[in-house]
Enzyme design. Structure first.
Site, short mmCIF file in Angstrom:
data_model
loop_
_atom_site.label_atom_id
_atom_site.label_comp_id
_atom_site.label_asym_id
_atom_site.label_seq_id
_atom_site.Cartn_x
_atom_site.Cartn_y
_atom_site.Cartn_z
N ARG A 121 22.81 54.25 -18.96
CA ARG A 121 21.50 53.60 -18.82
C ARG A 121 20.31 54.54 -19.00
O ARG A 121 19.20 54.08 -19.25
CB ARG A 121 21.42 52.93 -17.44
CG ARG A 121 22.47 51.88 -17.27
CD ARG A 121 22.50 51.36 -15.86
NE ARG A 121 21.35 50.52 -15.54
CZ ARG A 121 20.98 50.25 -14.31
NH1 ARG A 121 21.62 50.77 -13.29
NH2 ARG A 121 19.95 49.46 -14.08
N SER A 133 20.01 46.30 -15.78
CA SER A 133 18.58 46.28 -15.45
C SER A 133 17.99 44.88 -15.63
O SER A 133 17.25 44.41 -14.76
CB SER A 133 17.81 47.27 -16.33
OG SER A 133 18.03 48.58 -15.90
N TYR A 228 20.57 57.48 -10.14
CA TYR A 228 21.05 56.74 -8.97
C TYR A 228 20.89 57.60 -7.71
O TYR A 228 20.61 58.80 -7.80
CB TYR A 228 22.53 56.38 -9.13
CG TYR A 228 22.78 55.38 -10.23
CD1 TYR A 228 22.45 54.04 -10.06
CD2 TYR A 228 23.34 55.78 -11.43
CE1 TYR A 228 22.69 53.12 -11.05
CE2 TYR A 228 23.58 54.86 -12.45
CZ TYR A 228 23.26 53.53 -12.25
OH TYR A 228 23.49 52.61 -13.23
P1 NAD Z 1 20.99 50.71 -7.74
O1 NAD Z 1 21.18 49.23 -7.88
O2 NAD Z 1 22.16 51.61 -7.85
O3 NAD Z 1 20.32 50.97 -6.29
C1 NAD Z 1 19.12 50.35 -5.90
C2 NAD Z 1 18.27 51.34 -5.14
O4 NAD Z 1 18.86 51.62 -3.88
C3 NAD Z 1 18.10 52.70 -5.81
O5 NAD Z 1 16.73 52.91 -6.08
C4 NAD Z 1 18.66 53.69 -4.80
O6 NAD Z 1 17.97 54.92 -4.81
C5 NAD Z 1 18.47 52.92 -3.53
N1 NAD Z 1 19.25 53.42 -2.37
C6 NAD Z 1 20.54 53.87 -2.33
N2 NAD Z 1 20.88 54.24 -1.08
C7 NAD Z 1 19.79 54.02 -0.30
C8 NAD Z 1 19.53 54.20 1.08
N3 NAD Z 1 20.43 54.70 1.93
N4 NAD Z 1 18.29 53.87 1.54
C9 NAD Z 1 17.35 53.36 0.71
N5 NAD Z 1 17.54 53.16 -0.61
C10 NAD Z 1 18.75 53.49 -1.11
O7 NAD Z 1 19.85 51.23 -8.69
P2 NAD Z 1 19.31 50.63 -10.07
O8 NAD Z 1 18.25 49.65 -9.76
O9 NAD Z 1 20.46 50.17 -10.88
O10 NAD Z 1 18.65 51.88 -10.77
C11 NAD Z 1 18.60 53.13 -10.19
C12 NAD Z 1 17.65 53.98 -10.95
O11 NAD Z 1 18.06 54.19 -12.28
C13 NAD Z 1 16.25 53.42 -11.02
O12 NAD Z 1 15.37 54.43 -10.74
C14 NAD Z 1 16.07 53.03 -12.40
O13 NAD Z 1 14.73 53.16 -12.82
C15 NAD Z 1 16.95 54.04 -13.09
N6 NAD Z 1 17.26 53.53 -14.37
C16 NAD Z 1 16.86 54.28 -15.41
C17 NAD Z 1 17.07 53.82 -16.66
C18 NAD Z 1 16.60 54.62 -17.82
O14 NAD Z 1 16.28 55.78 -17.66
N7 NAD Z 1 16.56 54.07 -18.98
C19 NAD Z 1 17.70 52.62 -16.88
C20 NAD Z 1 18.12 51.89 -15.79
C21 NAD Z 1 17.90 52.35 -14.52
#
Ligand code: NAD
Length: 386
Positions: A121, A133, A228
Site C-alpha cells: 500500500r 483504503s 502501520y
Molecule cells: P489500520 O486499519 O491497520 O489501523 C487503523 C489505525 O489504528 C492506525 O492509524 C493505527 O496506527 C491505529 N492504532 C493501532 N493500534 C492502536 C492503539 N493501541 N491505539 C490507538 N490507535 C492504534 O490502518 P490503515 O487505516 O489501514 O492505515 C494505516 C496507515 O497506512 C495510515 O497512516 C495510512 O495513511 C497508511 N497508508 C498509506 C498508504 C500509502 O502510503 N499509499 C496507503 C494506505 C495506507
C-alpha cells in the site's frame, strides 16, 4: 481473454466487483466482460445496465465455464471454489492471512489466486488499486452516520426558539484511513471532534481535518512498518487504557478503528470506561470481529445497550452496507490491478514486478506468497526440541 464478474454469496455482502461505467475500460484493454446474472442486484445495478454498457450477462455455470479471470469482492465459499477450474484465475479480497486454507484449496485446484488485500500500500503506483483504503474510507463515513442515527441528540450546535442544543463531543480512536474519514464526516455534521492514535504522524493529519489530538502523558510512538502501528507492550497498553478512560468518560460518541496487522485489535475501551460514560452515549466499534474488538463489551455484528444506557454498536462489514458507493470505488481498484497485470490480452504474471509478486497468493498448483505459506506450515510439536 474473458473476465467474469460473479454474484457475491456471502451473507449481507451487497457489493460487486464491477460497475457498468468501467466496462468500456476493460474492453479498451482487449478484454471481454461476462457478468453473472444478478451480480449487481445487491448494489441495485440491474443486469440490463451491464448489458447496455457492453457486457454479456450469463447464468452462473456459463460464467465459471467461460471466464479466464473471475473478479469478485469477498473470498469464494466452498461451492464457489469447487466451481473454479484449473488454469482459471480469481481476484478479490481473499484474506489469505486470515484464511490460508482457502488459498491452499485454490492452489490444489490449480487456480491462480490474486488478493487485493496483499497489495503493497505504500507504493505510490499501487494507490489506485488500494481496496483496503477505499473500503476503510466507506467504513469510516458510515460508522459516523450510524453513530449519529443512534445518538438521541444533535451532532451540531443548534440555536432555536425552543432552546439551544449543544454539539456532540465525538472521539475517534485510531487515525488511519477509516479514522480520518470518520473525523471529516463527524466535523461536517458539526460535532466537536477529538482523536487519538499511537502513530506520531497522525497528530498533524487529525488537526488538519479540524480534530483536537489527545496527547497522553504515557504516549509512546508506536509507528511500525509500512505505515502501520506496532502492537503495544502490555505495560504500554495498560498505561494507554488508564489514561484514555478519563477522556472517554466525557464523550457523547466514541468511534474506534484501531488495528494492528496480523494481531487481535488492541483493547482501547474497557468495561470500566463504558460504566463511567453518560447514559445516551454511543460507541461504534469498527474493529470488532470474531477475534474481538477495541471495545471490551462489543459483540461482533450486534448492538447492545448497557445497564447505564450506553449503546455499543459493532457493525459487520460496513462497506457492504453502502453497496453502490463502495462498489464504485472497489471496482476502480479492481480494474487498475487487472489492467496492471494483463499484457496483450493475457495474464503472464511477471513475478519480478513488485505488485504482482505481492498480490499473487497461489499459482501453478502452489501457494507462492510467503506469509500465507508460513501459516500453512504444520505447527511445531508442543514442547518440541529447540
Ligand atoms: P489500520 O486499519 O491497520 O489501523 C487503523 C489505525 O489504528 C492506525 O492509524 C493505527 O496506527 C491505529 N492504532 C493501532 N493500534 C492502536 C492503539 N493501541 N491505539 C490507538 N490507535 C492504534 O490502518 P490503515 O487505516 O489501514 O492505515 C494505516 C496507515 O497506512 C495510515 O497512516 C495510512 O495513511 C497508511 N497508508 C498509506 C498508504 C500509502 O502510503 N499509499 C496507503 C494506505 C495506507
Amino acid at each position: 481473454m474473458k473476465v467474469g464478474v460473479v454474484r457475491e454469496r456471502a451473507p449481507a455482502e451487497r457489493r460487486v466487483a464491477l460497475v457498468p461505467e468501467l466496462i468500456g475500460k476493460y474492453q479498451a484493454a482487449g478484454l471481454e466482460v461476462l457478468v453473472e446474472a444478478g451480480a449487481g442486484a445487491g448494489a441495485l445495478i440491474p443486469d440490463s445496465a451491464y448489458a447496455a454498457a457492453g457486457a454479456t450477462v450469463v447464468p452462473t455455470e456459463a460464467l465459471y465455464a467461460q471466464a479466464d479471470v473471475v473478479l469478485r469482492v469477498a473470498k469464494p465459499d466452498a461451492d464457489e471454489v469447487a466451481s473454479l477450474r484449473p488454469g482459471q484465475a480469481v481476484i478479490g479480497l481473499l484474506t489469505p492471512l486470515i484464511d490460508p486454507a482457502t488459498a491452499k484449496t485454490l492452489a490444489d485446484r490449480g487456480v491462480t489466486a490474486i488478493s487485493l488485500d496483499a497489495l503493497p500500500r505504500t507504493l505510490s503506483s499501487a494507490q489506485t488499486m488500494d481496496a483496503l483504503s477505499s473500503q476503510a474510507n466507506v467504513g469510516g463515513y458510515k460508522a459516523v452516520l450510524i453513530a449519529a442515527v443512534a445518538y438521541g441528540r444533535y451532532f451540531p450546535l443548534l440555536t432555536t426558539a425552543a432552546g439551544t442544543a449543544k454539539p456532540a463531543n465525538v472521539l475517534i480512536l485510531g487515525i488511519g484511513v477509516a479514522g480520518l474519514q470518520a473525523i471529516g464526516t463527524a466535523r461536517r455534521l458539526g460535532a466537536i471532534v477529538k482523536a487519538y492514535d499511537v502513530r506520531k504522524e497522525t497528530k498533524e493529519q487529525a488537526e488538519s481535518l479540524g480534530a483536537g489530538f489527545i496527547v497522553l502523558k504515557s504516549a509512546v510512538d508506536a509507528t511500525g512498518e509500512g505505515g502501520y502501528a506496532r502492537a503495544l507492550t502490555p505495560e504500554e497498553q495498560k498505561a494507554q487504557v488508564d489514561e484514555l478512560n478519563g477522556h472517554i468518560a466525557t464523550m457523547d460518541v466514541v468511534i474506534t478503528t484501531a488495528q494492528v496487522p496480523g494481531r487481535r485489535p488492541p483493547l482501547l475501551v474497557t468495561a470500566d470506561a463504558v460504566r463511567a460514560m453518560k447514559s445516551g452515549s454511543v460507541i461504534v466499534d469498527m474493529a470488532a470481529s470474531a477475534l474481538g474488538g477495541n471495545v471490551e463489551l462489543s459483540q461482533a455484528g450486534e448492538t447492545i445497550v448497557t445497564e447505564n444506557g450506553v449503546t455499543i454498536i459493532a457493525p459487520d462489514n460496513l462497506p457492504a452496507s453502502m453497496p453502490a458507493g463502495a462498489s464504485a470505488f472497489y471496482a476502480r481498484n479492481m480494474y487498475e490491478l487487472v489492467h496492471h497485470l494483463v499484457k496483450d490480452g493475457a495474464l503472464p504474471l511477471d513475478m519480478s514486478d513488485e505488485i504482482t509478486a505481492a498480490t499473487v497468493i497461489a499459482t501453478g498448483g502452489a501457494v507462492v506468497q510467503e506469509a500465507t505459506r508460513k501459516l500453512l506450515e504444520p505447527a511445531p510439536p508442543a514442547g518440541g526440541a529447540a
